[in-house]
Design a protein around this motif. Structure first.
Motif, mmCIF file in Angstrom:
data_model
loop_
_atom_site.group_PDB
_atom_site.id
_atom_site.type_symbol
_atom_site.label_atom_id
_atom_site.label_comp_id
_atom_site.label_asym_id
_atom_site.label_seq_id
_atom_site.Cartn_x
_atom_site.Cartn_y
_atom_site.Cartn_z
ATOM 1 N N GLU A 27 0.845 -1.199 0.000
ATOM 2 C CA GLU A 27 0.000 0.000 0.000
ATOM 3 C C GLU A 27 0.879 1.248 0.000
ATOM 4 O O GLU A 27 2.034 1.221 0.444
ATOM 5 C CB GLU A 27 -0.878 -0.034 1.269
ATOM 6 N N GLY A 72 -5.890 -1.538 0.472
ATOM 7 C CA GLY A 72 -5.965 -0.768 1.648
ATOM 8 C C GLY A 72 -6.840 0.489 1.555
ATOM 9 O O GLY A 72 -7.475 0.798 0.547
ATOM 10 N N CYS A 73 -6.879 1.130 2.695
ATOM 11 C CA CYS A 73 -7.668 2.369 2.787
ATOM 12 C C CYS A 73 -7.257 3.366 1.703
ATOM 13 O O CYS A 73 -8.094 4.124 1.196
ATOM 14 C CB CYS A 73 -7.499 3.001 4.163
ATOM 15 N N TRP A 98 -2.756 7.741 6.028
ATOM 16 C CA TRP A 98 -1.467 7.260 6.526
ATOM 17 C C TRP A 98 -0.459 8.388 6.660
ATOM 18 O O TRP A 98 0.254 8.708 5.714
ATOM 19 C CB TRP A 98 -0.949 6.138 5.619
ATOM 20 N N ASN A 174 -12.492 -1.675 -0.761
ATOM 21 C CA ASN A 174 -11.719 -2.183 0.374
ATOM 22 C C ASN A 174 -12.401 -1.750 1.667
ATOM 23 O O ASN A 174 -12.767 -0.575 1.825
ATOM 24 C CB ASN A 174 -10.301 -1.582 0.345
ATOM 25 N N GLU A 175 -12.577 -2.684 2.575
ATOM 26 C CA GLU A 175 -13.160 -2.382 3.889
ATOM 27 C C GLU A 175 -14.307 -1.376 3.742
ATOM 28 O O GLU A 175 -14.321 -0.308 4.368
ATOM 29 C CB GLU A 175 -12.085 -1.900 4.866
ATOM 30 N N TYR A 251 -6.633 -9.144 11.556
ATOM 31 C CA TYR A 251 -5.299 -8.839 12.083
ATOM 32 C C TYR A 251 -5.132 -9.453 13.463
ATOM 33 O O TYR A 251 -6.088 -9.557 14.238
ATOM 34 C CB TYR A 251 -5.096 -7.326 12.163
ATOM 35 N N GLU A 307 -6.123 -9.294 3.587
ATOM 36 C CA GLU A 307 -5.279 -8.623 4.586
ATOM 37 C C GLU A 307 -5.231 -9.510 5.814
ATOM 38 O O GLU A 307 -6.265 -9.821 6.405
ATOM 39 C CB GLU A 307 -5.818 -7.237 4.954
ATOM 40 N N TRP A 311 -0.389 -6.860 13.937
ATOM 41 C CA TRP A 311 -0.448 -5.393 13.972
ATOM 42 C C TRP A 311 -0.078 -4.991 15.394
ATOM 43 O O TRP A 311 -0.853 -5.182 16.330
ATOM 44 C CB TRP A 311 -1.859 -4.915 13.609
ATOM 45 N N GLN A 356 2.069 -6.144 5.528
ATOM 46 C CA GLN A 356 2.351 -5.816 4.146
ATOM 47 C C GLN A 356 3.790 -6.205 3.831
ATOM 48 O O GLN A 356 4.559 -6.448 4.744
ATOM 49 C CB GLN A 356 2.118 -4.332 3.890
ATOM 50 N N LEU A 361 3.639 -3.138 9.020
ATOM 51 C CA LEU A 361 2.995 -4.252 9.716
ATOM 52 C C LEU A 361 3.892 -5.511 9.628
ATOM 53 O O LEU A 361 5.094 -5.416 9.840
ATOM 54 C CB LEU A 361 1.572 -4.460 9.200
HETATM 55 O O1 AHR Z 1 -2.968 -2.688 6.193
HETATM 56 C C1 AHR Z 1 -3.243 -1.473 6.805
HETATM 57 C C2 AHR Z 1 -4.704 -1.101 6.723
HETATM 58 O O2 AHR Z 1 -5.456 -2.024 7.443
HETATM 59 C C3 AHR Z 1 -5.326 -1.118 5.362
HETATM 60 O O3 AHR Z 1 -5.115 0.055 4.660
HETATM 61 C C4 AHR Z 1 -6.783 -1.273 5.666
HETATM 62 O O4 AHR Z 1 -7.480 -1.927 4.638
HETATM 63 C C5 AHR Z 1 -6.792 -2.042 6.971
HETATM 64 O O5 AHR Z 1 -7.616 -1.460 7.903
#
Ligand code: AHR
Length: 515
Positions: A27, A72-73, A98, A174-175, A251, A307, A311, A356, A361
């Protein structure tokens, strides 16, 4: 306590473990893309067209099958047209998820596709549903995958790429329940159908469309998406549509989201909490699959864990928005537990992406921002030790007499195992989750003769051991001598907190027995 036994029928191959469960995720986050993969053509760090040579070489060695990008976000804020054309002219944007840093779009579509080609990995492009439009997404597919002189194909050609790329995997959002729009499951299910319809197959490029799925144990989300499919039950030969898979994200941490625990400074209790939470992946896959089975008895819809990983709290002194964390032997065993779960659910789990790949992470690779030095993490070594499972047939492993412990409100078995077979080779993966005690396991090998074996072990004296530029090999696999012949097959020593793989050379099926 009696000896732990693993019964394995070597002659009963199960479903294929897709190589894509060994997939990755990159990401625009912290130093994953910038500094991790991309240093730019003028960097003193050796690179090919701006992409780090050492990172590519390390990842080629673990046969990365696919790479998910750009988030990802971040994906739901990303407008792909900002990342094409001359770099100096690309618009800038704020990466609001981020670190609130300015993104200059130096790494865009062409750079990503170049990276995938260097890695030999299939691209998995995650499209913007949250803040994009159907047209924008549809045109991105056309830009990437269409030949002829259509408007988007011509635009790509004007940016220096004549041939279309092959893009097999396409993420729809995503999410969507969170950073991807804060939508309800019912709202997103409708959007997923709409976006998937306009993510068209161009020419010979067939997209495998993955709709953004549930968080953790949100089985309602999975059920809602499953209900939105066109009839899945009637004709086993009819393809799933309008999308082909849905995802889940999960996670692992040792504390709550507000204080997830430190990456390297943890107690034995936190070790077991972490293992129990990682092992929860088994239950998640079973229960999401059960929901899917109800609507999809022919298992046409794939489950994609796009994902997963640990974390932790960020390393002290680093940008909280960059999610940079160290990686210990504990992370390695979290990875091995996930792979065991993916192997056991091979009939439904078609792809997975660790979060990632570099510097973010649960990374495979950490790079030093000052010296540029590259470190391979303990997690990297699990991917490498497990590479033989890619596209092999899963073998059921029946464990007997496994000690357990109560952790995180769950019963945690202290030994985990999975196995696969490909032609005349089998691979057995064994995790000893006991922080303190070594254990011996008997491999009761049935159905085919074993004519040779070779074992490796990943462990260290301290569960908190990790690799750094100064000590890059504190946790690396070594040849394992603790394997002996046994009346039932083999007897394998598992040191405390260790990961062991045993490669078995099998007598060719149908070959006459000698001796
Ligand atoms: O991997 C980090 C973040 O975790 C991603 O951007 C998101 O999809 C998740 O919440």
């Amino acid at each position: 306590m009696s000896t732990t036994t693993a019964v394995i029928d070597l002659d009963l191959p199960g479903p294929v473990i897709s190589r894509h469960v060994y997939g990755h995720f990159a990401e625009h986050l912290g130093r994953c893309i910038y500094g991790g993969f991309w240093v730019g053509e003028d960097s003193p760090v050796p690179n090919v067209r701006g992409i780090r040579t050492d990172v590519v070489e390390a990842l080629r060695a673990i046969a990365v099958p696919n790479l998910r990008w750009p988030g990802g976000c971040f994906a739901d804020d990303y407008h792909w047209r900002d990342g094409i054309g001359p770099r100096a002219e690309r618009p800038r944007m704020v990466n609001s998820h981020w670190g609130d840093v300015v993104e200059d779009n130096a790494f865009g579509t062409h750079e990503f596709m170049d990276l995938c080609e260097l890695l030999g990995a299939d691209p998995y492009v995650s499209a913007n549903v949250g803040s994009g439009t159907v047209q924008e997404m549809s045109e991105w597919v056309e830009y990437l995958t269409r030949a002829d002189d259509s408007p988007m194909a011509a635009l790509r050609q004007s940016n220096g790429r004549d041939e279309p790329w092959r893009v097999p995997f396409w993420g729809i959002g995503n999410e969507a329940w969170g950073c991807g729009g804060n939508l309800r499951a019912e709202q997103f299910a409708s959007l997923a159908r709409q976006y998937a319809t306009y993510a068209r197959n161009q020419g010979g490029n067939a997209l495998y469309r993955v709709a953004a799925g549930a968080s953790d144990d949100d089985y309602h989300w999975t059920e809602t998406l499953m209900r939105s499919f066109d009839d899945l039950a009637r004709d086993p030969a009819a393809p799933a549509g309008p999308f082909q898979a849905l995802s889940i994200h999960y996670y692992t941490m040792s504390g709550p989201w507000s204080d997830k625990g430190a990456a390297t400074d943890f107690t034995v209790d936190e070790w077991y909490t972490t293992m129990a939470r990682a092992d929860f992946m088994n239950e998640l896959l079973t229960r999401h699959s059960t929901v899917m089975d109800r609507y999809d008895p022919h298992r046409k819809v794939g489950l994609v864990v796009d994902e997963w990983g640990t974390w932790w709290n960020v390393e002290p002194g680093t940008n909280p928005g960059f999610l940079y964390q160290q990686n210990t032997l504990r992370d390695a065993l979290v990875a091995s537990l996930h792979f065991d779960a993916f192997h056991r659910h091979a009939e439904r789990v078609v792809m997975a992406n660790i979060a990632q790949t570099v510097n973010v992470l649960q990374a495979m690779i950490l790079t030093d921002p000052e010296s540029g030095a590259l470190v391979l993490t303990p997690t990297y070594h699990v991917f490498e030790m497990n590479a033989g499972h890619q596209d092999a047939n899963a073998l059921a492993v029946h464990l007997r007499d496994v000690p357990g412990i109560e952790a995180a409100g769950r019963e945690l078995a202290l030994v985990s195992a999975s196995a696969s077979v490909k032609e005349d080779t089998a691979l057995v993966s064994l995790s000893n989750l006991d922080a303190d005690a070594a254990r011996t396991i008997v491999l009761d090998l049935r159905g085919r003769g074993v004519v040779g074996h070779e074992a490796r072990v990943l462990t260290a004296a301290d569960v908190r051991a990790h690799n750094t530029p100064e000590v890059p090999d504190a946790v690396v696999p070594t040849r394992h001598e603790g394997v002996r012949a046994h009346a039932r097959g083999l007897e394998v020593d598992l040191p405390a907190h260790s990961y062991v793989t045993v490669r078995l050379a099998l007598r060719p099926a149908g070959a006459p027995r000698v001796g």
